[in-house]
Design a protein around this motif. Structure first.
Motif, PDB file in Angstrom:
ATOM      1  N   HIS A 133      -7.766  21.448  34.484  1.00 25.20           N
ATOM      2  CA  HIS A 133      -8.487  21.310  35.750  1.00 25.20           C
ATOM      3  C   HIS A 133      -9.962  21.002  35.526  1.00 25.20           C
ATOM      4  O   HIS A 133     -10.528  20.111  36.168  1.00 25.20           O
ATOM      5  N   VAL A 192     -10.420  17.424  34.142  1.00 28.31           N
ATOM      6  CA  VAL A 192     -10.111  16.366  35.106  1.00 28.31           C
ATOM      7  C   VAL A 192     -11.077  16.393  36.294  1.00 28.31           C
ATOM      8  O   VAL A 192     -11.466  15.339  36.797  1.00 28.31           O
ATOM      9  N   ARG A 193     -11.471  17.565  36.734  1.00 28.60           N
ATOM     10  CA  ARG A 193     -12.388  17.666  37.879  1.00 28.60           C
ATOM     11  C   ARG A 193     -13.672  16.887  37.615  1.00 28.60           C
ATOM     12  O   ARG A 193     -14.181  16.194  38.502  1.00 28.60           O
ATOM     13  N   THR A 194     -14.180  16.957  36.404  1.00 30.22           N
ATOM     14  CA  THR A 194     -15.417  16.246  36.091  1.00 30.22           C
ATOM     15  C   THR A 194     -15.201  14.746  35.891  1.00 30.22           C
ATOM     16  O   THR A 194     -16.165  13.997  35.793  1.00 30.22           O
ATOM     17  N   ALA A 233     -13.720  13.075  38.264  1.00 29.54           N
ATOM     18  CA  ALA A 233     -13.527  12.616  39.645  1.00 29.54           C
ATOM     19  C   ALA A 233     -14.181  11.261  39.942  1.00 29.54           C
ATOM     20  O   ALA A 233     -13.539  10.400  40.548  1.00 29.54           O
ATOM     21  N   LEU A 261     -11.909   8.414  38.615  1.00 28.44           N
ATOM     22  CA  LEU A 261     -10.494   8.337  38.999  1.00 28.44           C
ATOM     23  C   LEU A 261     -10.248   7.127  39.885  1.00 28.44           C
ATOM     24  O   LEU A 261     -11.139   6.664  40.599  1.00 28.44           O
ATOM     25  N   THR A 304      -7.043  12.279  44.113  1.00 31.15           N
ATOM     26  CA  THR A 304      -7.923  13.443  44.035  1.00 31.15           C
ATOM     27  C   THR A 304      -7.865  14.018  42.627  1.00 31.15           C
ATOM     28  O   THR A 304      -6.898  13.784  41.885  1.00 31.15           O
ATOM     29  N   TRP A 305      -8.886  14.791  42.289  1.00 28.33           N
ATOM     30  CA  TRP A 305      -8.884  15.391  40.956  1.00 28.33           C
ATOM     31  C   TRP A 305      -7.724  16.371  40.806  1.00 28.33           C
ATOM     32  O   TRP A 305      -7.174  16.515  39.715  1.00 28.33           O
ATOM     33  N   LYS A 306      -7.328  17.044  41.899  1.00 22.66           N
ATOM     34  CA  LYS A 306      -6.208  17.984  41.812  1.00 22.66           C
ATOM     35  C   LYS A 306      -4.900  17.252  41.549  1.00 22.66           C
ATOM     36  O   LYS A 306      -4.066  17.718  40.763  1.00 22.66           O
ATOM     37  N   ALA A 335      -4.707  14.384  40.031  1.00 25.81           N
ATOM     38  CA  ALA A 335      -4.854  13.896  38.655  1.00 25.81           C
ATOM     39  C   ALA A 335      -4.546  15.009  37.656  1.00 25.81           C
ATOM     40  O   ALA A 335      -3.855  14.782  36.653  1.00 25.81           O
TER      41      ALA A 335
END
Length: 142
Positions: free
Chosen positions: A81, A84-86, A88, A91, A96-98, A100
């Motif tokens: 998480h 991948v969140r960073t 964003a 992408l 969404t990062w979630k 992904a």
């Protein structure tokens, strides 16, 4: 369960999970970050496929092993998480990062590694390259 914990601890150390996780989080280039995620997964499963099977079997009858395994899975999910969140801004549009992160978790599951390497006879290097290419294609904007 202490006997079961030794191989798990050795496996995590040998796979250099902490070191690779730090590299992933420090890498600013999205494509290189995805490639590092693939490398981390390869190392985990290359060195720990048997450990995971052993822990899952033991967890069915030992609550301490079950908790240890749950903690490891939660830590793995947090690392994915965070990594991948960073990503964003990199992408592909509409992802969404979630979503992904869920994609990364699904494609990098130990069962996928086992199916390709043990079941299909792929070399671990081929798995790593495949996963890196797949994740880049599925996650990153063109």
């Amino acid at each position: 369960w202490a006997v079961n914990a030794r191989p798990a601890a050795r496996w995590i150390a040998e796979a250099d999970v902490a070191g690779l996780a730090a590299q992933i989080l420090a890498e600013p280039d999205a494509k290189l970050r995805v490639a590092l995620m693939a490398r981390l997964n390869r190392r985990q499963w290359e060195r720990g496929q048997d450990v995971i099977s052993m822990l899952e079997a033991a967890a069915a009858s030992d609550s301490e092993v079950a908790q240890m395994l749950a903690n490891w899975k939660e830590r793995r999910a947090r690392i994915i998480h965070e990594a991948v969140r960073t990503l964003a801004p990199s992408l592909r549009p509409g992802l969404t990062w979630k979503e992904a992160a869920a994609t990364v978790r699904a494609f990098s599951a130990s069962e996928v590694y086992s199916e390709l390497v043990k079941g299909e006879g792929w070399q671990p290097d081929r798995y790593e390259k495949w996963l890196a290419q797949l994740l880049a294609a599925e996650l990153l904007a063109k």
